[in-house]
Design a protein around this motif. Structure first.
Motif, PDB file in Angstrom:
ATOM      1  N   TRP A 145       0.816  -1.218   0.000  1.00 38.79           N
ATOM      2  CA  TRP A 145       0.000   0.000   0.000  1.00 38.79           C
ATOM      3  C   TRP A 145       0.846   1.262   0.000  1.00 38.79           C
ATOM      4  CZ3 TRP A 145      -4.923   1.258  -0.900  1.00 38.79           C
ATOM      5  CH2 TRP A 145      -5.372   2.525  -0.505  1.00 38.79           C
ATOM      6  N   GLN A 146       1.740   1.401   0.950  1.00 43.92           N
ATOM      7  CA  GLN A 146       2.498   2.644   1.079  1.00 43.92           C
ATOM      8  C   GLN A 146       3.395   2.880  -0.126  1.00 43.92           C
ATOM      9  OE1 GLN A 146       1.699   4.690   3.733  1.00 43.92           O
ATOM     10  NE2 GLN A 146       2.756   6.137   2.382  1.00 43.92           N
ATOM     11  N   ARG A 147       4.024   1.816  -0.626  1.00 42.82           N
ATOM     12  CA  ARG A 147       4.892   1.961  -1.795  1.00 42.82           C
ATOM     13  C   ARG A 147       4.074   2.319  -3.038  1.00 42.82           C
ATOM     14  NH1 ARG A 147      10.002  -0.305  -0.797  1.00 42.82           N
ATOM     15  NH2 ARG A 147      10.382  -0.600  -3.020  1.00 42.82           N
ATOM     16  N   LEU A 148       2.934   1.658  -3.206  1.00 44.76           N
ATOM     17  CA  LEU A 148       2.066   1.976  -4.340  1.00 44.76           C
ATOM     18  C   LEU A 148       1.541   3.400  -4.249  1.00 44.76           C
ATOM     19  CD1 LEU A 148       0.012  -1.338  -4.636  1.00 44.76           C
ATOM     20  CD2 LEU A 148       1.396  -0.320  -6.452  1.00 44.76           C
ATOM     21  N   LEU A 149       1.181   3.806  -3.046  1.00 46.08           N
ATOM     22  CA  LEU A 149       0.645   5.148  -2.842  1.00 46.08           C
ATOM     23  C   LEU A 149       1.700   6.202  -3.158  1.00 46.08           C
ATOM     24  CD1 LEU A 149      -2.083   6.239  -1.901  1.00 46.08           C
ATOM     25  CD2 LEU A 149      -1.149   6.404   0.403  1.00 46.08           C
ATOM     26  N   LEU A 206     -16.106  12.011  -0.830  1.00 42.70           N
ATOM     27  CA  LEU A 206     -16.495  11.883   0.570  1.00 42.70           C
ATOM     28  C   LEU A 206     -15.325  11.562   1.494  1.00 42.70           C
ATOM     29  CD1 LEU A 206     -19.692   9.701  -0.026  1.00 42.70           C
ATOM     30  CD2 LEU A 206     -19.543  12.196   0.074  1.00 42.70           C
ATOM     31  N   ALA A 207     -14.177  11.201   0.925  1.00 41.63           N
ATOM     32  CA  ALA A 207     -13.046  10.732   1.725  1.00 41.63           C
ATOM     33  C   ALA A 207     -11.971  11.810   1.830  1.00 41.63           C
ATOM     34  CB  ALA A 207     -12.457   9.466   1.118  1.00 41.63           C
ATOM     35  N   ARG A 208     -11.338  11.874   3.009  1.00 44.00           N
ATOM     36  CA  ARG A 208     -10.287  12.851   3.244  1.00 44.00           C
ATOM     37  C   ARG A 208      -8.889  12.261   3.109  1.00 44.00           C
ATOM     38  NH1 ARG A 208     -11.830  17.687   5.494  1.00 44.00           N
ATOM     39  NH2 ARG A 208     -14.014  17.860   6.110  1.00 44.00           N
ATOM     40  N   THR A 209      -8.776  10.945   3.224  1.00 44.00           N
ATOM     41  CA  THR A 209      -7.474  10.286   3.118  1.00 44.00           C
ATOM     42  C   THR A 209      -7.580   9.109   2.151  1.00 44.00           C
ATOM     43  OG1 THR A 209      -7.885   8.718   4.933  1.00 44.00           O
ATOM     44  CG2 THR A 209      -6.987  10.893   5.519  1.00 44.00           C
ATOM     45  N   PRO A 210      -6.466   8.650   1.597  1.00 43.39           N
ATOM     46  CA  PRO A 210      -6.512   7.481   0.714  1.00 43.39           C
ATOM     47  C   PRO A 210      -7.067   6.242   1.404  1.00 43.39           C
ATOM     48  CG  PRO A 210      -4.420   8.625   0.474  1.00 43.39           C
ATOM     49  CD  PRO A 210      -5.109   9.265   1.639  1.00 43.39           C
ATOM     50  N   GLU A 211      -6.699   6.043   2.666  1.00 45.47           N
ATOM     51  CA  GLU A 211      -7.195   4.869   3.393  1.00 45.47           C
ATOM     52  C   GLU A 211      -8.706   4.954   3.598  1.00 45.47           C
ATOM     53  OE1 GLU A 211      -2.953   5.361   3.900  1.00 45.47           O
ATOM     54  OE2 GLU A 211      -4.616   6.739   4.280  1.00 45.47           O
ATOM     55  N   ALA A 212      -9.184   6.149   3.910  1.00 42.00           N
ATOM     56  CA  ALA A 212     -10.634   6.330   4.079  1.00 42.00           C
ATOM     57  C   ALA A 212     -11.358   6.080   2.760  1.00 42.00           C
ATOM     58  CB  ALA A 212     -10.930   7.737   4.592  1.00 42.00           C
ATOM     59  N   MET A 213     -10.762   6.504   1.665  1.00 42.48           N
ATOM     60  CA  MET A 213     -11.370   6.269   0.361  1.00 42.48           C
ATOM     61  C   MET A 213     -11.465   4.783   0.057  1.00 42.48           C
ATOM     62  SD  MET A 213     -10.289   7.828  -3.347  1.00 42.48           S
ATOM     63  CE  MET A 213     -10.826   7.041  -4.886  1.00 42.48           C
ATOM     64  N   ALA A 214     -10.412   4.029   0.380  1.00 42.01           N
ATOM     65  CA  ALA A 214     -10.431   2.586   0.128  1.00 42.01           C
ATOM     66  C   ALA A 214     -11.523   1.906   0.957  1.00 42.01           C
ATOM     67  CB  ALA A 214      -9.065   1.979   0.437  1.00 42.01           C
ATOM     68  N   LEU A 215     -11.634   2.280   2.227  1.00 43.87           N
ATOM     69  CA  LEU A 215     -12.663   1.682   3.089  1.00 43.87           C
ATOM     70  C   LEU A 215     -14.057   2.060   2.618  1.00 43.87           C
ATOM     71  CD1 LEU A 215     -11.030   2.201   6.602  1.00 43.87           C
ATOM     72  CD2 LEU A 215     -11.307   0.044   5.368  1.00 43.87           C
ATOM     73  N   LEU A 216     -14.244   3.329   2.256  1.00 41.98           N
ATOM     74  CA  LEU A 216     -15.554   3.770   1.789  1.00 41.98           C
ATOM     75  C   LEU A 216     -15.907   3.112   0.456  1.00 41.98           C
ATOM     76  CD1 LEU A 216     -17.906   5.570   2.515  1.00 41.98           C
ATOM     77  CD2 LEU A 216     -16.755   7.481   1.370  1.00 41.98           C
ATOM     78  N   THR A 217     -14.916   2.914  -0.389  1.00 40.98           N
ATOM     79  CA  THR A 217     -15.145   2.212  -1.657  1.00 40.98           C
ATOM     80  C   THR A 217     -15.634   0.790  -1.405  1.00 40.98           C
ATOM     81  OG1 THR A 217     -13.446   3.499  -2.800  1.00 40.98           O
ATOM     82  CG2 THR A 217     -14.049   1.394  -3.774  1.00 40.98           C
ATOM     83  N   ALA A 218     -15.027   0.120  -0.431  1.00 38.24           N
ATOM     84  CA  ALA A 218     -15.456  -1.238  -0.094  1.00 38.24           C
ATOM     85  C   ALA A 218     -16.896  -1.253   0.403  1.00 38.24           C
ATOM     86  CB  ALA A 218     -14.527  -1.830   0.965  1.00 38.24           C
ATOM     87  N   LEU A 219     -17.258  -0.280   1.249  1.00 34.35           N
ATOM     88  CA  LEU A 219     -18.631  -0.211   1.756  1.00 34.35           C
ATOM     89  C   LEU A 219     -19.625   0.053   0.626  1.00 34.35           C
ATOM     90  CD1 LEU A 219     -18.112   1.850   5.051  1.00 34.35           C
ATOM     91  CD2 LEU A 219     -18.628  -0.595   4.842  1.00 34.35           C
ATOM     92  N   ILE A 220     -19.290   0.983  -0.261  1.00 33.18           N
ATOM     93  CA  ILE A 220     -20.179   1.293  -1.383  1.00 33.18           C
ATOM     94  C   ILE A 220     -20.304   0.084  -2.307  1.00 33.18           C
ATOM     95  CG2 ILE A 220     -20.423   2.695  -3.481  1.00 33.18           C
ATOM     96  CD1 ILE A 220     -19.149   5.012  -1.901  1.00 33.18           C
ATOM     97  N   GLY A 221     -19.200  -0.593  -2.572  1.00 29.19           N
ATOM     98  CA  GLY A 221     -19.239  -1.775  -3.435  1.00 29.19           C
ATOM     99  C   GLY A 221     -20.088  -2.883  -2.850  1.00 29.19           C
ATOM    100  N   CYS A 222     -19.940  -3.133  -1.538  1.00 28.32           N
ATOM    101  CA  CYS A 222     -20.745  -4.173  -0.882  1.00 28.32           C
ATOM    102  C   CYS A 222     -22.222  -3.798  -0.894  1.00 28.32           C
ATOM    103  CB  CYS A 222     -20.265  -4.385   0.551  1.00 28.32           C
ATOM    104  SG  CYS A 222     -18.634  -5.154   0.683  1.00 28.32           S
TER     105      CYS A 222
END
Length: 264
Positions: A145-149, A206-222
């Motif tokens: 994650w960190q290296r990709l980011l 809706l997300a302020r950080t990359p990690e928050a975006m990933a988590l919110l993306t998972a919630l929206i996808g589910c």
């Protein structure tokens, strides 16, 4: 519990959404939407090869998607623009897959399932493969994650830190191929790209950080998966497209909400 086809379908959809969430964020950040489409279009060629060789469909899809992704990377910078290379390879692979499937007896009836998904027909074996693939993708994304980011958001800092853009691109390529193999049963070859792009696009405002975006993306996808599944059963519509429509509705709500909030 797994004897209930609705439970299997829901679990398969959630596994697919979890696999697509972190990778979809990088697809959006790197503007790789068409790259995802090209890889997904190769899935049908993988289906044809698997059926011809009487092998596991998911394995054939994974191999074809991986070959497509690596080929696109190799063709970049050899005189053709990336979008041109992607267009040639994507449409050629899709056409070759459709032609190949037509030569295999007994497959014509199932062609729509491969194009648009057949999540209601997921078996326990399919479920194990989907969640196994999703676990590998999520684990790979967490590990890198960190290296990709860093390589995505600040290439100069990545180079100064000794992070290889080529290696990180290969990691994304492998993860993308795995996600395509996981998602083909849920949404089909033609709509995998939508599942990779729409939920992160909905989460981004809706997300302020990359990690928050990933988590919110998972919630929206589910949520889109479960709502699309419910809508498909209620209105007798194709399940894969129904899932994508639910994700598109989430994107519309997110975009409108973000615009209204910005005017306050």
């Amino acid at each position: 519990m797994l004897d209930d086809f609705l439970v299997r379908a829901g679990l398969a959809g959630i596994g697919t959404a979890l696999a697509a969430a972190p990778l979809g964020c990088f697809v959006v950040w790197r503007r790789m939407a068409y790259f995802g489409d090209a890889t997904a279009h190769a899935a049908l060629l993988g289906v044809a090869l698997s059926l011809a060789l009487q092998g596991p469909v998911m394995l054939g899809v994974l191999a074809a998607a991986l070959v497509m992704a690596i080929t696109v990377q190799a063709m970049t910078g050899v005189g053709l623009a990336q979008d041109t290379s992607l267009g040639v390879l994507a449409h050629s692979a899709l056409a070759a897959g459709l032609v190949g499937v037509s030569f295999i007896s007994g497959v014509r009836v199932d062609l729509m399932a491969y194009l648009f998904g057949d999540i209601l027909a997921v078996t326990v074996t399919d479920l194990a493969l989907i969640w196994g693939g999703a676990a590998i993708v999520v684990g790979l994304m967490i590990w890198r994650w960190q290296r990709l980011l860093t390589a995505t958001l600040n290439p100069d800092l990545a180079q100064a830190s000794g992070i290889s853009a080529r290696v990180e691109g290969l990691v994304l390529t492998i993860a993308l191929a795995l996600t395509v193999a996981v998602a083909i049963k849920a949404v089909g070859a033609l709509l995998i790209g939508a599942l990779l792009v729409i939920p992160p696009a909905a989460a981004r405002p809706l997300a302020r950080t990359p990690e928050a975006m990933a988590l919110l993306t998972a919630l929206i996808g589910c949520a889109a998966t479960l709502l699309g599944l419910a809508g498909s059963l209620q209105f007798d519509t194709p399940t894969g497209p129904s899932i994508v429509c639910a994700a598109a509705a989430a994107f519309a709500v997110s975009a409108v909400g973000a615009r209204i909030w910005s005017k306050r």
